[in-house]
Write an enzyme that holds these catalytic residues in place. Structure first.
Site, short mmCIF file in Angstrom:
data_model
loop_
_atom_site.label_atom_id
_atom_site.label_comp_id
_atom_site.label_asym_id
_atom_site.label_seq_id
_atom_site.Cartn_x
_atom_site.Cartn_y
_atom_site.Cartn_z
N ASP A 106 -6.92 -44.01 -52.12
CA ASP A 106 -5.86 -44.08 -53.11
C ASP A 106 -5.06 -42.79 -53.19
O ASP A 106 -3.83 -42.83 -53.38
CB ASP A 106 -6.43 -44.41 -54.50
N THR A 133 14.34 -39.29 -53.25
CA THR A 133 14.77 -40.68 -53.27
C THR A 133 13.59 -41.61 -53.55
O THR A 133 12.46 -41.33 -53.13
CB THR A 133 15.44 -41.08 -51.95
N GLN A 134 13.87 -42.70 -54.23
CA GLN A 134 12.85 -43.73 -54.43
C GLN A 134 12.60 -44.53 -53.16
O GLN A 134 11.58 -45.23 -53.06
CB GLN A 134 13.30 -44.70 -55.53
N CYS A 135 13.51 -44.46 -52.22
CA CYS A 135 13.42 -45.31 -51.02
C CYS A 135 12.23 -44.89 -50.17
O CYS A 135 11.88 -43.71 -50.08
CB CYS A 135 14.69 -45.21 -50.20
N THR A 155 -14.54 -44.52 -51.07
CA THR A 155 -15.19 -45.75 -50.63
C THR A 155 -16.05 -45.56 -49.39
O THR A 155 -17.11 -46.18 -49.25
CB THR A 155 -14.12 -46.83 -50.36
N ASP A 197 -14.06 -39.38 -57.20
CA ASP A 197 -13.50 -40.73 -57.20
C ASP A 197 -12.00 -40.58 -56.94
O ASP A 197 -11.30 -39.88 -57.67
CB ASP A 197 -13.76 -41.40 -58.55
#
Length: 337
Positions: A90, A271-273, A13, A57
């Site tokens: 991103d 971990t997802q945390c 961007t 991109d």
């Protein structure tokens, strides 16, 4: 202050301009950037601007693109005192992590930044981020890959994008910031990396080498079998519950992990945390993973783990060597132990 900084526009961007077909890379980016910062030239290092032949991109980024970004930095390393990489937000944290491994032992600052709003639009954060990144790229005490965004400088392989629309879009959940931007640039020298000897390697990286699987209620061993059966896949990252737990009442999961181990797939447990670390042997379900050869990922971010596993699979000779290096901090990406 360092005398010369190379600004590499990799895409995103920050260098886009409106067109009838939507945002696209602007013409004359280098000249426009110099003109926009001309009033502050006395407070900034001299900088040259170079663009990738094919700007990326951010959402289309692939692991092979990391080599394309690293190549001009390595080629011109001795010609500059610092580097700024302009990148889409991103996947900026993924690229920052990858560059930290490809530029192992960096003895100069490599600062990544981007923008939430295109440079030529109202309220854009682009020039402010570039201005700060250039100043940090002139600091000789910074000898690592870092991300400068909003008001914070973070280690590149410790940061994550936390917000889709805030100007302070990035955070470093498991490591202190390297610097804060206020009235002054306040660098925390205790947090800075003391790099090992320079060991730049820029191997080709395959898109299909590493897969990432989020553990969820009802996850079946069939998903792991499907991934491990793909001959191109050599590494698997599990995003598990809490401190590293998987469901323990489904024998298909452990059986699938056993089959993955038999074909020498390297499996890493995270971990997802947002914050915290894996402590795989805390509960019986996690301890079972250790017995199956699953590596405890400690406090690696998913972005750093993905990049590190790609790098190690490209430069290490055997899965056993990869597993050893996964447990060790190589460039500040994880806490030891």
């Amino acid at each position: 202050m360092a005398s010369r900084v190379l600004v590499l526009y990799a895409g995103g961007t920050i260098g886009m301009a409106p067109s009838p077909d939507g945002l696209r890379p602007m013409d004359g980016f280098a000249e426009r950037l110099h003109a926009a910062l001309a009033e502050d030239a006395h407070r900034l290092p001299h900088f040259d601007v170079q663009s990738l032949e094919h700007p990326i991109d951010s959402a289309q980024l692939r692991p092979g693109d990391w080599s394309a970004i690293a190549a001009p930095l390595i080629a011109q390393w001795d010609a500059y005192d610092g580097f700024v990489v302009l990148h889409g937000t991103d996947t900026l944290a993924w690229t920052a992590s990858a560059l930290s491994f490809l530029l192992m032992g960096a003895d100069k600052p490599v600062i990544l930044t981007g923008a939430q709003i295109p440079w030529l639009q109202a309220r854009s954060d682009a020039l402010g981020n570039v201005h700060a990144a250039l100043q940090f790229a002139a600091r000789r005490e910074i000898r690592e890959v870092a991300v400068c965004f909003g008001r914070t400088l973070m280690r590149g392989n410790r940061c994550r994008k936390r917000a889709s629309s805030d100007f302070d879009a990035f955070d470093s959940p498991n490591a202190p910031a390297l610097a804060r931007i206020g009235i002054d640039l306040q660098v925390d020298e205790r947090a800075l990396l003391s790099p090992p000897a320079r060991d730049f390697r820029n191997p080709p990286l395959s898109t299909d080498t590493v897969e990432l699987l989020t553990v969820h209620p009802g996850l079946s061993g069939r998903r792991i079998d499907a991934l491990s059966a793909d001959p191109a896949v050599r590494g698997l990252i599990l995003l598990s519950y809490g401190v590293g737990n998987l469901p323990s009442d489904d024998p298909t999961l452990s059986a699938a992990l056993e089959r993955a181990a038999e074909r020498e797939l390297v499996v890493l447990n995270l971990t997802q945390c947002w914050q915290g670390r894996v402590a795989q042997d805390t509960y019986a379900s996690g301890a079972a993973l250790s017995r199956l050869g699953v590596i405890d990922g400690a406090d690696l971010t998913p972005e750093a783990a993905f990049a590190k596993l790609h790098y190690l699979l490209a430069v290490a000779h055997t899965p056993a060597q990869v597993r050893v290096h996964l447990r060790q901090p190589l460039c500040g990406e994880m806490r030891p132990g």
